[in-house]
Design a protein around this motif. Structure first.
Motif, mmCIF file in Angstrom:
data_model
loop_
_atom_site.group_PDB
_atom_site.id
_atom_site.type_symbol
_atom_site.label_atom_id
_atom_site.label_comp_id
_atom_site.label_asym_id
_atom_site.label_seq_id
_atom_site.Cartn_x
_atom_site.Cartn_y
_atom_site.Cartn_z
ATOM 1 N N THR A 36 0.913 -1.237 -0.154
ATOM 2 C CA THR A 36 -0.135 0.103 -0.206
ATOM 3 C C THR A 36 0.890 1.350 0.176
ATOM 4 N N ARG A 37 0.381 2.142 -0.832
ATOM 5 C CA ARG A 37 1.139 3.405 -0.990
ATOM 6 C C ARG A 37 0.172 4.732 -0.980
ATOM 7 N N LYS A 38 0.665 5.861 -0.445
ATOM 8 C CA LYS A 38 -0.093 6.981 -0.515
ATOM 9 C C LYS A 38 -0.466 7.345 -1.864
ATOM 10 N N GLU A 39 0.144 7.094 -3.044
ATOM 11 C CA GLU A 39 -0.374 7.419 -4.050
ATOM 12 C C GLU A 39 -1.631 6.531 -4.765
ATOM 13 N N MET A 40 -1.959 5.709 -4.010
ATOM 14 C CA MET A 40 -2.941 4.709 -4.452
ATOM 15 C C MET A 40 -4.237 5.770 -4.420
ATOM 16 N N ALA A 41 -4.393 6.623 -3.608
ATOM 17 C CA ALA A 41 -5.803 7.233 -3.255
ATOM 18 C C ALA A 41 -5.522 8.672 -2.747
ATOM 19 N N PRO A 42 -6.366 9.715 -2.755
ATOM 20 C CA PRO A 42 -6.276 10.936 -2.038
ATOM 21 C C PRO A 42 -6.111 10.701 -0.746
ATOM 22 N N VAL A 43 -6.438 9.672 -0.060
ATOM 23 C CA VAL A 43 -6.582 9.781 1.568
ATOM 24 C C VAL A 43 -6.172 8.171 1.580
ATOM 25 N N THR A 44 -5.034 7.773 2.224
ATOM 26 C CA THR A 44 -4.757 6.390 2.497
ATOM 27 C C THR A 44 -4.601 6.009 4.116
ATOM 28 N N ILE A 45 -5.153 4.739 4.543
ATOM 29 C CA ILE A 45 -5.013 4.595 6.037
ATOM 30 C C ILE A 45 -4.788 3.131 6.215
ATOM 31 N N LEU B 70 -4.188 0.022 8.977
ATOM 32 C CA LEU B 70 -4.538 -0.500 10.094
ATOM 33 C C LEU B 70 -3.374 -1.234 10.768
ATOM 34 N N GLY B 71 -2.776 -0.983 11.950
ATOM 35 C CA GLY B 71 -1.743 -1.734 12.728
ATOM 36 C C GLY B 71 -0.404 -1.477 12.351
ATOM 37 N N PRO B 72 0.604 -2.217 12.699
ATOM 38 C CA PRO B 72 1.846 -2.128 12.420
ATOM 39 C C PRO B 72 2.180 -2.445 11.046
ATOM 40 N N GLY B 73 3.379 -1.707 10.669
ATOM 41 C CA GLY B 73 4.037 -1.923 9.294
ATOM 42 C C GLY B 73 3.909 -0.830 8.313
ATOM 43 N N PHE B 74 3.116 0.471 8.782
ATOM 44 C CA PHE B 74 3.100 1.513 7.940
ATOM 45 C C PHE B 74 3.544 2.776 8.726
ATOM 46 N N LEU B 75 4.178 3.514 8.012
ATOM 47 C CA LEU B 75 4.839 4.933 8.737
ATOM 48 C C LEU B 75 3.704 6.001 8.126
ATOM 49 N N ALA B 76 3.187 6.402 9.084
ATOM 50 C CA ALA B 76 2.076 7.393 8.884
ATOM 51 C C ALA B 76 2.931 8.807 8.280
ATOM 52 N N GLY B 77 2.178 9.329 7.268
ATOM 53 C CA GLY B 77 2.856 10.344 6.442
ATOM 54 C C GLY B 77 3.948 10.191 5.548
ATOM 55 N N GLU B 78 4.367 8.867 5.183
ATOM 56 C CA GLU B 78 5.274 8.411 4.333
ATOM 57 C C GLU B 78 4.529 7.391 3.491
ATOM 58 N N ASP B 79 4.253 6.102 4.236
ATOM 59 C CA ASP B 79 3.836 4.951 3.492
ATOM 60 C C ASP B 79 2.184 5.298 3.305
ATOM 61 N N VAL B 80 1.467 5.575 4.300
ATOM 62 C CA VAL B 80 0.004 6.107 4.180
ATOM 63 C C VAL B 80 -0.046 7.373 4.956
ATOM 64 N N ASP B 81 -1.388 8.050 4.766
ATOM 65 C CA ASP B 81 -1.386 9.373 5.475
ATOM 66 C C ASP B 81 -1.754 9.063 6.782
ATOM 67 N N TYR B 82 -2.478 8.256 7.233
ATOM 68 C CA TYR B 82 -2.863 7.984 8.579
ATOM 69 C C TYR B 82 -2.533 6.407 8.742
ATOM 70 N N VAL B 83 -2.178 6.140 10.173
ATOM 71 C CA VAL B 83 -2.318 4.819 10.933
ATOM 72 C C VAL B 83 -3.323 4.839 11.978
ATOM 73 N N VAL B 84 -3.985 3.682 12.126
ATOM 74 C CA VAL B 84 -4.595 3.433 13.287
ATOM 75 C C VAL B 84 -4.214 2.355 14.004
#
Length: 270
Positions: free
Chosen positions: A115-124, A126-140
């Protein structure tokens, strides 16, 4: 309902809680799944539609489709479409050329599977493995405890500890892992009351005994090819909570609320 839509990668029990809430709030949702999902809590996992053609969870029906162009007819029936598309290849064309308003990675693989930020205007994520602001916009945050459901904008979620959350005062003992690699042959059904030592399944000819007494909250699909150490079952020590086998968990509902908060904060309305 508006014309935009939301894509959720993954349809396991936690993702299903998010998808269910999105649907109930009026969002159009498309689920993207792999070819052989390995859900444990299968009675509350929309990914079971991969095998059965449809999955029904708490009054909501999910139907498998073969092409993204079939989404609209499923939405018109007030159902949720599921497409087998592990690489999210459908994003190349979108739905009638329209890209999703948001993409949520709910695979819960404990790592980012593409999953990459470029996939959609907003990307989220869930859980570990993502750096918010870089891989995705938000992490929960998905780890049980004080921070469950916390929205992260510039960091990772807590790393996977490998220790299951506490349920009924029991943690790691309630989760069963495959003793060997091979085909699993399930002997007990979800919601069965099981006793410690009772044989729940066989992997090849190797028995899988219940680790504790309780309710079989989840078990992987019969005939699945498992690897050694793979999570294959979950027992709830609280016998009186048998009904929970068929309803979305408190954890999933908490995470779902945070996803809705993000979407509304980004002005992505149903």
């Amino acid at each position: 309902m508006s014309e935009h839509y939301i894509i959720v990668r993954g349809g396991g029990d936690l993702a299903t809680g998010v998808i269910h809430r999105l649907f109930r709030c009026g969002y159009k949702v498309l689920i993207l799944e792999c070819e052989k999902p390995s859900a444990i809590r299968r009675k509350v996992a929309f990914c079971e539609a991969v095998y059965d053609g449809e999955a029904f969870v708490e009054g909501v029906l999910c139907s498998r489709i073969e092409d993204i162009s079939q989404c609209r007819q499923v939405w018109e029936k007030r159902q949720i479409p599921l497409l087998v598309d592990p690489e999210a290849a459908c994003l190349k064309t979108g739905l009638d050329g329209q890209t999703p308003a948001a993409l949520i990675d709910g695979i819960i693989a404990k790592k980012n599977l593409g999953t990459r930020k470029e996939m959609a205007p907003v990307t989220i994520g869930l859980g570990p493995g993502f750096l918010a602001g870089e891989d995705v916009d938000y992490v929960v945050e998905t780890m049980r405890g004080h921070d469950l459901g916390r929205i992260i904008e510039d960091d990772y979620a807590q790393p996977n500890t490998g220790v299951p959350g506490m349920v009924g005062g029991v943690s790691k003992e309630r989760v069963l892992h495959s003793p060997e690699a091979g085909i699993i042959h399930v002997k007990s059904q979800i919601a069965d009351l099981v006793e410690k030592g009772q044989i729940l399944a066989y992997v090849g000819e190797v028995p899988v005994p219940a680790s504790i007494t309780g309710v079989l909250r989840g078990i992987i699909r019969d005939g699945y090819h498992v690897f050694k150490g793979m999570k294959i079952a979950d027992i709830d020590p609280r016998k009186e909570e048998k009904k929970n086998c068929f309803t979305i968990s408190d954890k999933a509902r908490c995470i779902a609320g945070s996803v809705i908060e993000i979407l509304l904060g980004e002005h992505i309305l149903p």
